[in-house]
Design an enzyme around this catalytic site. Structure first.
Site, PDB file in Angstrom:
ATOM      1  N   CYS A 126      -0.349   1.617  -5.562  1.00  0.00           N
ATOM      2  CA  CYS A 126      -1.631   2.318  -6.136  1.00  0.00           C
ATOM      3  C   CYS A 126      -1.082   3.770  -6.458  1.00  0.00           C
ATOM      4  CB  CYS A 126      -2.724   2.091  -5.429  1.00  0.00           C
ATOM      5  SG  CYS A 126      -2.392   2.720  -3.592  1.00  0.00           S
ATOM      6  N   HIS A 170       0.832  -1.208  -0.221  1.00  0.00           N
ATOM      7  CA  HIS A 170       0.143   0.066   0.048  1.00  0.00           C
ATOM      8  C   HIS A 170       0.758   1.320   0.089  1.00  0.00           C
ATOM      9  CE1 HIS A 170      -3.919  -1.528   0.392  1.00  0.00           C
ATOM     10  NE2 HIS A 170      -3.633  -2.456   1.436  1.00  0.00           N
TER      11      HIS A 170
END
Length: 208
Positions: A186, A123
């Site tokens: 991301c 993440h």
């Protein structure tokens, strides 16, 4: 009549060689089928593990870590990038729970330090400097260190790219068939629409 004798000899040799040639041919075909099957299984596993990142990256990241894995379970190494003051554990499998507490090695991609492409996802934490939050600051030429139970692996960054989530080419091996890693996160951090990718190749290996 000599040509007839040669013809008969040739025919005899071919008759004796045919079963062996047939066996070799079918063994070759069998091996190809097995390799194709194993390859398709690996590709299927890679696609599945890569696809699940969509759900993981798009989910709201809760601060409730009750489902965290044990700090002693599933860890296969540690990834360090000095340029961004990052040190993060690598766990086997890019699962929801693993990515809550570290980086995940994508199932089906190459093992760390071996020839091929080892993909590692994490993440981008909302806390500055955590997880892959600062990954876009990493540039070609920077160093990435991966330490396992038996090896210390030094990689050099070769490129940074932005791709759509459906782009699986980032998981392919390079043309030189080197040992490499692909870091995946991301982009942007909120409501991500793309994947930010950093690629690096193995330059030095030390046995611990």
């Amino acid at each position: 009549m000599r040509w007839l004798a040669y013809l008969l000899i040739f025919a005899g040799v071919m008759t004796m060689a045919y079963p062996k040639a047939k066996s070799v041919y079918f063994s070759y075909q069998e091996q190809r089928l097995l390799e194709d099957w194993e390859s398709s299984m690996d590709q299927s596993k890679i696609k599945q593990s890569y696809k699940q990142l969509d759900d993981i990256f798009l989910q709201e990241r809760s601060q409730d870590y009750k489902e965290q894995v044990s700090s002693k379970t599933g860890i296969i190494g540690k990834l360090t990038i000095n340029q961004i003051q990052l040190s993060i554990p690598i766990l086997e499998g890019a699962t929801k729970n693993n990515l809550k507490v570290g980086a995940g090695h994508l199932s089906g991609t190459s093992p760390l330090g071996q020839t091929g492409n080892a993909a590692i996802a994490a993440h981008r934490s909302y806390t500055y400097g955590k997880q892959f939050n600062r990954l876009p600051e990493v540039k070609p030429g920077d160093s990435i260190q991966v330490e396992t139970a038996h090896q210390k692996l030094m990689y050099t960054v070769t490129e940074e790219i932005l791709v759509k989530p459906t782009d699986l080419t980032v998981l392919q091996n390079n043309k030189k068939n080197e040992a490499m890693i692909t870091l995946i996160t991301c982009h942007p951090m909120k409501n991500p629409t793309h994947r930010y990718i950093v690629k690096a190749v193995l330059k030095k290996e030390e046995v611990l």
